[in-house]
Design a protein around this motif. Structure first.
Motif, PDB file in Angstrom:
ATOM      1  N   SER A  28      25.876 -98.890  29.016  1.00  0.00           N
ATOM      2  CA  SER A  28      27.095 -99.288  29.722  1.00  0.00           C
ATOM      3  C   SER A  28      26.824-100.093  30.985  1.00  0.00           C
ATOM      4  N   GLY A  29      25.773 -99.811  31.702  1.00  0.00           N
ATOM      5  CA  GLY A  29      25.502-100.564  32.923  1.00  0.00           C
ATOM      6  C   GLY A  29      25.012-101.969  32.612  1.00  0.00           C
ATOM      7  N   HIS A  30      25.598-102.960  33.266  1.00  0.00           N
ATOM      8  CA  HIS A  30      25.157-104.321  32.991  1.00  0.00           C
ATOM      9  C   HIS A  30      25.043-105.195  34.229  1.00  0.00           C
ATOM     10  N   GLU A  31      25.436-104.727  35.382  1.00  0.00           N
ATOM     11  CA  GLU A  31      25.334-105.526  36.599  1.00  0.00           C
ATOM     12  C   GLU A  31      24.200-104.973  37.461  1.00  0.00           C
ATOM     13  N   GLY A  32      22.957-105.246  37.059  1.00  0.00           N
ATOM     14  CA  GLY A  32      21.814-104.633  37.720  1.00  0.00           C
ATOM     15  C   GLY A  32      20.982-105.590  38.545  1.00  0.00           C
ATOM     16  N   TRP A  33      20.186-105.007  39.451  1.00  0.00           N
ATOM     17  CA  TRP A  33      19.241-105.776  40.235  1.00  0.00           C
ATOM     18  C   TRP A  33      18.056-104.902  40.593  1.00  0.00           C
ATOM     19  N   GLY A  34      16.930-105.584  40.774  1.00  0.00           N
ATOM     20  CA  GLY A  34      15.716-104.857  41.094  1.00  0.00           C
ATOM     21  C   GLY A  34      14.523-105.785  41.153  1.00  0.00           C
ATOM     22  N   THR A  35      13.330-105.216  40.972  1.00  0.00           N
ATOM     23  CA  THR A  35      12.071-105.944  41.129  1.00  0.00           C
ATOM     24  C   THR A  35      11.387-106.137  39.780  1.00  0.00           C
ATOM     25  N   VAL A  36      10.960-107.359  39.530  1.00  0.00           N
ATOM     26  CA  VAL A  36      10.247-107.671  38.285  1.00  0.00           C
ATOM     27  C   VAL A  36       8.931-106.908  38.278  1.00  0.00           C
ATOM     28  N   ASP A  37       8.662-106.187  37.182  1.00  0.00           N
ATOM     29  CA  ASP A  37       7.390-105.466  37.098  1.00  0.00           C
ATOM     30  C   ASP A  37       6.563-105.875  35.894  1.00  0.00           C
ATOM     31  N   ALA A  38       7.098-106.738  35.013  1.00  0.00           N
ATOM     32  CA  ALA A  38       6.330-107.270  33.883  1.00  0.00           C
ATOM     33  C   ALA A  38       6.993-108.565  33.426  1.00  0.00           C
ATOM     34  N   VAL A  39       6.177-109.521  33.004  1.00  0.00           N
ATOM     35  CA  VAL A  39       6.705-110.804  32.517  1.00  0.00           C
ATOM     36  C   VAL A  39       6.083-111.121  31.156  1.00  0.00           C
ATOM     37  N   GLY A  40       6.897-111.719  30.293  1.00  0.00           N
ATOM     38  CA  GLY A  40       6.394-112.170  29.005  1.00  0.00           C
ATOM     39  C   GLY A  40       5.468-113.361  29.173  1.00  0.00           C
ATOM     40  N   ARG A  41       4.672-113.631  28.156  1.00  0.00           N
ATOM     41  CA  ARG A  41       3.624-114.660  28.274  1.00  0.00           C
ATOM     42  C   ARG A  41       4.148-116.074  28.467  1.00  0.00           C
ATOM     43  N   ASP A  42       5.399-116.367  28.091  1.00  0.00           N
ATOM     44  CA  ASP A  42       5.935-117.725  28.216  1.00  0.00           C
ATOM     45  C   ASP A  42       6.901-117.879  29.382  1.00  0.00           C
ATOM     46  N   VAL A  43       6.853-116.987  30.344  1.00  0.00           N
ATOM     47  CA  VAL A  43       7.760-117.039  31.483  1.00  0.00           C
ATOM     48  C   VAL A  43       7.123-117.842  32.608  1.00  0.00           C
ATOM     49  N   ASP A  44       7.863-118.828  33.110  1.00  0.00           N
ATOM     50  CA  ASP A  44       7.429-119.632  34.257  1.00  0.00           C
ATOM     51  C   ASP A  44       8.450-119.487  35.379  1.00  0.00           C
ATOM     52  N   GLY A  45       7.997-119.475  36.610  1.00  0.00           N
ATOM     53  CA  GLY A  45       8.887-119.468  37.757  1.00  0.00           C
ATOM     54  C   GLY A  45       9.367-118.105  38.198  1.00  0.00           C
TER      55      GLY A  45
END
Length: 90
Positions: free
Chosen positions: A41-58
Motif C-alpha cells: 500500500s505505501g507508495h510515496e517513499g524516500w530514503g537512501t540508495v543502498d544497492a544499484v543494478g549494473r546498468d544504473v548511471d547517475g
C-alpha cells in the motif's frame, strides 16, 4: 531482501507519505485482505540508495532519493532508477 535488476536501485526507506488512496483500504472494505503483503500500500517513499543494478548511471549508493515505490511501508524497496528523484539531503 529484494535485489535490484540491471536498471533498478534498492532504497533503505526512511519514511513514507500517506496518500489519500491509502485511506479507503485502511477503512476495511471487503475487497482488502489483511494482513497485506509486507510493505504493501505505501507508495510515496524516500530514503537512501543502498544497492544499484549494473546498468544504473547517475545514482550511487548513499544518494538520497524519493519515488513512487510499490512497498514503501517496508524497510527496503526497489525502483527503476529512471523513476526516482535525487535530493540534496541524506
Amino acid at each position: 531482501m529484494p535485489m535490484p535488476e540491471p536498471e533498478e536501485i534498492r532504497v533503505r526507506l526512511d519514511e513514507c507519505g500517506v496518500c489519500s488512496s491509502n485511506l479507503e483500504p485502511w477503512a476495511g472494505p471487503e475487497w482488502v485482505r489483511f494482513p497485506t503483503e509486507p510493505g504493501g500500500s505505501g507508495h510515496e517513499g524516500w530514503g537512501t540508495v543502498d544497492a544499484v543494478g549494473r546498468d544504473v548511471d547517475g545514482i550511487s549508493i548513499g544518494d538520497w532519493v524519493a519515488a513512487l515505490f510499490t512497498h514503501s511501508y517496508a524497510e527496503f524497496d526497489i525502483s527503476q532508477a529512471a523513476k526516482v528523484v535525487r535530493g540534496g539531503v541524506g
